[in-house]
Motif scaffolding. Structure first.
Motif, PDB file in Angstrom:
ATOM      1  N   HIS A 264      34.404-116.380 -31.124  1.00 60.01           N
ATOM      2  CA  HIS A 264      33.709-117.552 -31.694  1.00 60.01           C
ATOM      3  C   HIS A 264      33.220-118.390 -30.510  1.00 60.01           C
ATOM      4  O   HIS A 264      32.461-117.891 -29.683  1.00 60.01           O
ATOM      5  N   ARG A 300      32.728-105.721 -25.282  1.00 60.25           N
ATOM      6  CA  ARG A 300      31.524-105.935 -26.092  1.00 60.25           C
ATOM      7  C   ARG A 300      30.519-106.677 -25.228  1.00 60.25           C
ATOM      8  O   ARG A 300      30.913-107.330 -24.254  1.00 60.25           O
ATOM      9  N   LEU A 301      29.280-106.603 -25.603  1.00 61.87           N
ATOM     10  CA  LEU A 301      28.281-107.394 -24.896  1.00 61.87           C
ATOM     11  C   LEU A 301      28.424-108.825 -25.403  1.00 61.87           C
ATOM     12  O   LEU A 301      27.986-109.153 -26.513  1.00 61.87           O
ATOM     13  N   GLY A 303      28.022-112.679 -26.196  1.00 65.24           N
ATOM     14  CA  GLY A 303      26.797-113.446 -26.413  1.00 65.24           C
ATOM     15  C   GLY A 303      25.775-112.676 -27.227  1.00 65.24           C
ATOM     16  O   GLY A 303      24.635-113.122 -27.377  1.00 65.24           O
ATOM     17  N   PHE A 304      26.171-111.514 -27.727  1.00 69.12           N
ATOM     18  CA  PHE A 304      25.292-110.699 -28.567  1.00 69.12           C
ATOM     19  C   PHE A 304      25.976-110.443 -29.901  1.00 69.12           C
ATOM     20  O   PHE A 304      27.187-110.245 -29.963  1.00 69.12           O
ATOM     21  N   ARG A 307      27.703-112.676 -37.129  1.00 60.91           N
ATOM     22  CA  ARG A 307      28.027-112.319 -38.512  1.00 60.91           C
ATOM     23  C   ARG A 307      26.836-112.574 -39.436  1.00 60.91           C
ATOM     24  O   ARG A 307      26.571-111.801 -40.347  1.00 60.91           O
ATOM     25  N   TYR A 352      21.496 -98.376 -30.073  1.00 60.50           N
ATOM     26  CA  TYR A 352      22.786 -98.896 -30.572  1.00 60.50           C
ATOM     27  C   TYR A 352      22.638-100.343 -31.052  1.00 60.50           C
ATOM     28  O   TYR A 352      23.065-100.702 -32.149  1.00 60.50           O
ATOM     29  N   ARG A 356      22.164-101.804 -35.133  1.00 59.96           N
ATOM     30  CA  ARG A 356      23.186-102.738 -35.625  1.00 59.96           C
ATOM     31  C   ARG A 356      22.674-104.180 -35.709  1.00 59.96           C
ATOM     32  O   ARG A 356      23.426-105.091 -36.018  1.00 59.96           O
ATOM     33  N   ASN A 361      22.976-114.389 -29.186  1.00 59.31           N
ATOM     34  CA  ASN A 361      23.378-115.533 -29.997  1.00 59.31           C
ATOM     35  C   ASN A 361      23.402-116.801 -29.142  1.00 59.31           C
ATOM     36  O   ASN A 361      23.060-116.776 -27.956  1.00 59.31           O
TER      37      ASN A 361
END
Ligand code: ACO
Length: 428
Positions: A264, A300-301, A303-304, A307, A352, A356, A361
């Motif tokens: 978050h 994970r990447l 900042g990408f 939800r 990928y 998805r 973000n």
């Protein structure tokens, strides 16, 4: 009767009313589901569940739209300021000049912390994460204002709202000062909200800090962009705690704790750490992305992905522009910005991420701005909390005024042992 959805279970069919929002999104009202069928819903992560009806923030994640009280985020970021947006979120309308001036004056009058509160900061280890300190101090405000923390008393709610908004920058700056071992700097009420925060962060008793208005404005825009985001994890937490009629300070403190996590608000810190790791290892963006795609790698990447947004997060677009403006004004080049742009470029073409619907973000570029203006990495999420505060309060207030407000209490599908007899210690 409006539209209904039909559900058939065990040969019995029931009608479930469909409710519709002002932007025509629809939801099935399940209030009678259990009493009529014995069933509950199962929806881990609340992927499909609406917890409330709200008139504060509208998001269309497919189209990349965000509006506060109907106003597009792009317009607010360009034309408004954080105090005006806070008023808007709290009251539903843009304020007239007199109302905004009065609000700003109220916040100035409450910006100092009670002197005894300093003891809280000093009790924490110097390397304590400022989100832990911030959550604790916000909760501690309940102990200083016990005479005015009744959620059902409008005057108590008003003054608690002013106190929180006014003191949050002071709390944030004190977290930082404590970590540096520097004296706390009192608020200067001649300064505007963001300039005052920068002053409390960076001035010392021996050195004045001259606030660059462009930096203060960049910070103001960042706060606007973070100010609300409907029923996200921390806001839902604030509502959940508030539903038990816990006071506003306790509810907001829980929101700060929820925001801390790297999935978050903590993602903005994680983004910078990721970019620094890539810079230190000297690997290409493409190589790093392969690690993020590998299911055996937990990375994970950062900042990408989002939800709700399955498109470019509209806040990320604005932040990217602000980021480039701030760096060029400060005549700074940023290796981390270069890496971020390279990662973005590769990811947006990578199968990928494309399939998805993973886009940058709000956190992808914000940390680079914070870093450029001298905010240390572990303070990034505290700034997010400062920005999200009016949204949390507006959502909490909306809940308290909602006549259908019930205590938040999900059910479960039990998967543990069925009934068994207690075995004494010597038989185990
Ligand atoms: N990097 C790599 N893969 C990802 C990423 C990412 N950043 N985000 C999602 N995925 C993949 C998942 O592995 C999953 O793949 P699969 O279908 O093959 O299993 C698929 O995309 C869907 O991901 P979920 O985790 O199911 O999506 P969810 O909606 O639950 O999670 C979240 C959203 C938590 C934001 C996620 O995208 C993520 O972890 N992003 C990185 C952290 C981040 O930037 N958080 C900030 C969000 S904005 C905010 O809170 C302010």
């Amino acid at each position: 009767m409006g539209e209904v959805a039909k559900l058939t279970f065990n040969g019995k069919t029931i009608d479930l009313p469909v409710i519709e929002g002002t932007e025509h999104e629809k939801g099935i009202d399940l209030a009678k589901l259990r009493s009529e069928t014995g069933l509950i819903t199962y929806d881990p992560g609340y992927m499909n569940s609406g917890a409330c009806q709200s008139s504060i923030t509208y998001i269309d994640g497919e189209a990349g739209i965000l509006r506060y009280r109907g106003y597009p985020i792009e317009e607010l970021a360009e034309r408004s300021n954080f105090l005006e947006v806070s008023w808007l979120l709290l009251n539903g309308e843009l304020p007239a000049k007199g109302a905004l001036d009065g609000f700003a004056q109220d916040l100035r009058m409450h910006s100092m912390l009670h002197e005894d509160m300093k003891a809280f900061f000093n009790a924490f280890p110097k390397n304590a994460h400022p989100m832990a300190v911030g959550a604790a101090v916000v909760n501690a405000m309940s102990t200083f204002y016990q005479d005015s923390s009744d959620p059902s008393n409008p005057e108590h709610v008003r003054i608690s709202t002013i106190r929180l908004l006014a003191k949050m920058p002071t709390i944030a700056a004190y977290c930082y000062k404590h970590s540096k071992g520097q004296p706390f700097i009192y608020p200067n009420n001649r300064l505007d909200y963001c300039s005052n925060f920068l002053h409390m962060m960076f001035a010392t008793p021996c050195d004045e800090y001259v606030v660059d208005p462009a930096v203060a404005r960049a910070l103001d825009v960042l706060l606007i962009l973070h100010a609300d985001h409907e029923q996200n994890c921390s806001t839902s937490t604030v509502r959940m705690v508030g539903s038990s009629l816990a006071n506003l300070f306790a509810s907001i403190s829980a929101g700060v704790a929820a925001l801390w996590g790297p999935r978050h608000g903590g993602a903005n810190q994680a983004v910078i750490e990721m970019l620094e790791e890539i810079a230190a290892e000297g690997i290409s963006g493409k190589t790093f992305l392969e690690k993020c795609k590998d299911k055996n790698d937990t990375r994970r990447l950062m900042g990408f992905g989002h939800r709700v947004y399955k498109n470019y997060d509209p806040r990320a677009k604005i932040i990217k522009t602000v980021c480039m403006d701030v760096l060029s004004r400060m005549k700074r080049s940023s290796r981390l910005l270069d890496i971020a742009m390279e990662l973005e470029g590769v990811a947006l073409k990578d199968e990928y991420f494309v399939t998805r619907k993973l886009y940058p973000n709000v956190d992808f570029y914000s940390g680079i701005i914070y870093q450029a203006i001298g905010i240390p990495t572990d303070m990034f999420t505290v700034l997010f909390a400062m920005g999200r505060l009016p949204g949390w309060i507006a959502q909490w207030q909306e809940l308290q005024k909602d006549p259908t407000n019930k205590i938040g209490r999900p059910r479960q599908i039990y998967t543990g042992a069925t009934k068994r007899a207690y075995s004494p210690m010597d038989k185990r």
